[in-house]
Design a protein around this motif. Structure first.
Motif, PDB file in Angstrom:
ATOM      1  N   GLY A 236       0.918  -1.231   0.073  1.00 16.35           N
ATOM      2  CA  GLY A 236      -0.081  -0.075  -0.066  1.00 16.35           C
ATOM      3  C   GLY A 236       0.728   1.284  -0.011  1.00 16.35           C
ATOM      4  N   LEU A 237       1.846   1.265  -0.766  1.00 12.16           N
ATOM      5  CA  LEU A 237       2.866   2.385  -0.854  1.00 12.16           C
ATOM      6  C   LEU A 237       2.624   3.591  -1.759  1.00 12.16           C
ATOM      7  N   TYR A 238       1.800   3.210  -2.752  1.00 10.92           N
ATOM      8  CA  TYR A 238       1.470   4.342  -3.654  1.00 10.92           C
ATOM      9  C   TYR A 238       0.035   3.858  -4.393  1.00 10.92           C
ATOM     10  N   PRO A 239      -0.761   5.048  -4.493  1.00 12.35           N
ATOM     11  CA  PRO A 239      -2.107   4.918  -4.694  1.00 12.35           C
ATOM     12  C   PRO A 239      -2.625   3.894  -6.177  1.00 12.35           C
ATOM     13  N   ASN A 240      -1.392   4.427  -7.010  1.00 12.57           N
ATOM     14  CA  ASN A 240      -1.500   3.636  -8.365  1.00 12.57           C
ATOM     15  C   ASN A 240      -0.205   2.927  -8.625  1.00 12.57           C
ATOM     16  N   PRO A 241      -0.457   1.789  -8.105  1.00 12.16           N
ATOM     17  CA  PRO A 241       0.864   0.801  -8.427  1.00 12.16           C
ATOM     18  C   PRO A 241       1.229   0.713 -10.132  1.00 12.16           C
ATOM     19  N   GLN A 242       0.278   0.387 -10.664  1.00  9.27           N
ATOM     20  CA  GLN A 242       0.585   0.198 -12.183  1.00  9.27           C
ATOM     21  C   GLN A 242       1.342   1.464 -12.608  1.00  9.27           C
ATOM     22  N   GLY A 243       1.348   2.652 -12.253  1.00  7.78           N
ATOM     23  CA  GLY A 243       1.833   3.758 -12.638  1.00  7.78           C
ATOM     24  C   GLY A 243       3.342   3.890 -12.104  1.00  7.78           C
TER      25      GLY A 243
END
Length: 74
Positions: free
Chosen positions: A57-64
């Motif tokens: 849960g480190l970044y709201p858009n992991p694919q980005g």
């Protein structure tokens, strides 16, 4: 090189802009809170890094999440 220094090697995420960098030398150390260690596996592929970012849960858009560059020293 000390064992403590070697433990800092790995892949770090900039939680503000979604860039990751690979740290394999003591040239520059990412500083919290902007930078978070994702994995100590320095050869992790971006797909694995994105999975870890999502799991943690480190970044709201992991694919980005994309590769960034180590800042130049002044």
């Amino acid at each position: 090189m000390t064992q403590q220094t070697a433990r800092k090697f790995g892949i770090y995420l900039n939680v503000k802009d979604g860039k990751v960098v690979r740290i394999t030398s003591p040239y520059w150390w990412p500083e919290p809170p902007d930078w978070v260690l994702v994995t100590e596996e320095v050869n992790a592929p971006l797909t694995k890094i994105r999975e870890l970012v999502k799991e943690k849960g480190l970044y709201p858009n992991p694919q980005g999440v994309t590769w960034g560059q180590i800042p130049l020293r002044e």
